[in-house]
Scaffold this active site. Structure first.
Site: not given
Ligand SMILES: *Cc1c(COP(=O)(O)O)cnc(C)c1O
Length: 371
Positions: A35, A138, A262, A310
């Site tokens: 999956k 679940r 940053y 990024m």
């Protein structure tokens, strides 16, 4: 090449890990979980590697994923873990011989409505599995709903009479086996006299617990991730299925007290060499990775420093020989993905699934059986 970060999928490692799972399964059959695009490795790349290594089947989340496997030429059994949500998905299941999990009574309502729509429904029988909740809370029917669900499915003429029974473990990855043992005991009680196949184990249960069942459903171990929250993948002879590598695009000096990147998160404690590598959260490198996250430059162990951007990260080059163009391994066979995940406060599953579409689209597959 669109991005500089390169994803390599090692089909030989995937095949090797499948062999490890087969050894642990002691004769049980395997639904290899593919999956989420084969845990980010490319569903067809992964499925073909597992097929070549002898997997008897695949586990996917949705019928659409199952249909993609069929279109890719895979003929093994396919278990659809979430089962069907619509009549069209049930039709797709019959068309492509997908085995459908029923984990909620609404899915049996749907099946009964669907099979009464004569003509609109393709011919053929549906293989059904019932998922019972033994403690995870679940997906799964409550144990007291099991008998009625089985009766209803068995009464459906379009359902193959051999109905499977499965469950899923919530805490098989932990060192304390008590919750898993309780789930196993509950399952065994429910399975007494069950006519049909059974399935319990994910990777952690397969490697760590004596849970039994006719079919195992390993996922993460097949990709070389450690299924446990302790130890390492190599403890189980697992090999990395994916390598995320890039290159240094700058090697620079930062003065003492210089704040890198940053937010100035990392402040150089001394004049030091810093490498800039061409990979970032836009490629799937985790943005939350803190200073100290392990990474390799030219095979040498070092750490991330400064915030992840990024398209770039900065790495500590003190004591490291490195030049522009040199290789940086974010994770792979030298740099275990679990160590990166642990530093970043996540799990290998998420890092694998998070590799960006652009990087994944250009993945190179090595170690294919035909060379
Ligand atoms: C994803 C999944 C698996 C595989 O789990 P791993 O932890 O990756 O081995 C098995 N069973 C079910 C129901 C799943 O959703």
């Amino acid at each position: 090449m669109i991005r500089r970060a390169r994803l390599t999928i090692d089909a030989a490692a995937l095949g090797h890990n499948l062999e490890v799972a087969r050894g642990a399964a002691c004769g049980r059959s395997i639904f290899a979980a593919v999956k989420a695009d084969g845990y980010g490795h490319g569903m067809l790349h992964a499925a073909r590697a597992f097929s070549a290594a002898g997997a008897e089947g695949f586990a996917v989340a949705t019928p659409g994923e199952g249909a993609l496997l069929r279109k890719g030429g895979l003929a093994e059994r396919i278990l659809v873990l979430q089962g069907a949500l619509t009549g069209d998905e049930l039709s797709l299941a019959v068309e492509h011989s997908l085995e459908m999990v029923f984990h909620d009574r609404s899915q049996i309502d749907l099946l009964e409505r669907w099979q009464s729509m004569a003509g609109a429904v393709p011919l053929g029988r549906l293989c059904a599995w019932i998922k019972v909740d033994t403690g995870m809370h679940r997906a799964g029917l409550n144990p007291d709903q099991l008998a009625a669900a089985r009766r209803r499915l068995a009464a459906c003429p379009r359902v193959n009479p051999s109905i499977g029974l499965m469950t899923h473990f919530a805490r098989a990855d932990e060192p304390d086996p008590s919750c898993t043992n309780a789930q196993i005991a509950t399952f065994r009680d429910l399975a007494v006299g069950w006519q049909g196949p059974t399935s319990l184990c994910n990777s952690a249960a397969l490697l760590g617990h004596d849970a039994g069942g006719d079919w195992a459903r390993p996922g993460i171990m097949l990709y070389g991730g450690n299924p446990f929250i302790f130890g390492q993948a190599c403890d189980h002879d697992l090999r990395a299925g994916m390598h995320l590598k890039t290159v240094l695009v700058a090697v620079r000096d930062v003065p003492r007290g210089g704040a890198v990147g940053y937010g100035g998160r990392f402040v150089a404690p001394e004049r030091m060499p810093v490498g800039v590598a061409s990979v970032g959260y836009g490629d799937g490198y985790p943005r939350h990775a803190p200073d100290g996250t392990p990474i390799r430059v030219n095979g040498q162990a070092t750490t991330l420093i400064g915030r992840v951007s990024m398209d770039m990260i900065t790495v500590d080059l003190r004591g490291i020989e490195a030049r522009v163009g040199d290789e940086v391994e974010c994770w792979g066979d030298r740099q275990p993905i679990d160590a990166v995940a642990q530093a970043a406060g996540t799990i290998s599953y998420e890092l694998m699934c998070q590799v960006s579409g652009q990087v994944r689209a250009e993945a190179r597959v090595i170690g294919l059986p035909d060379g």
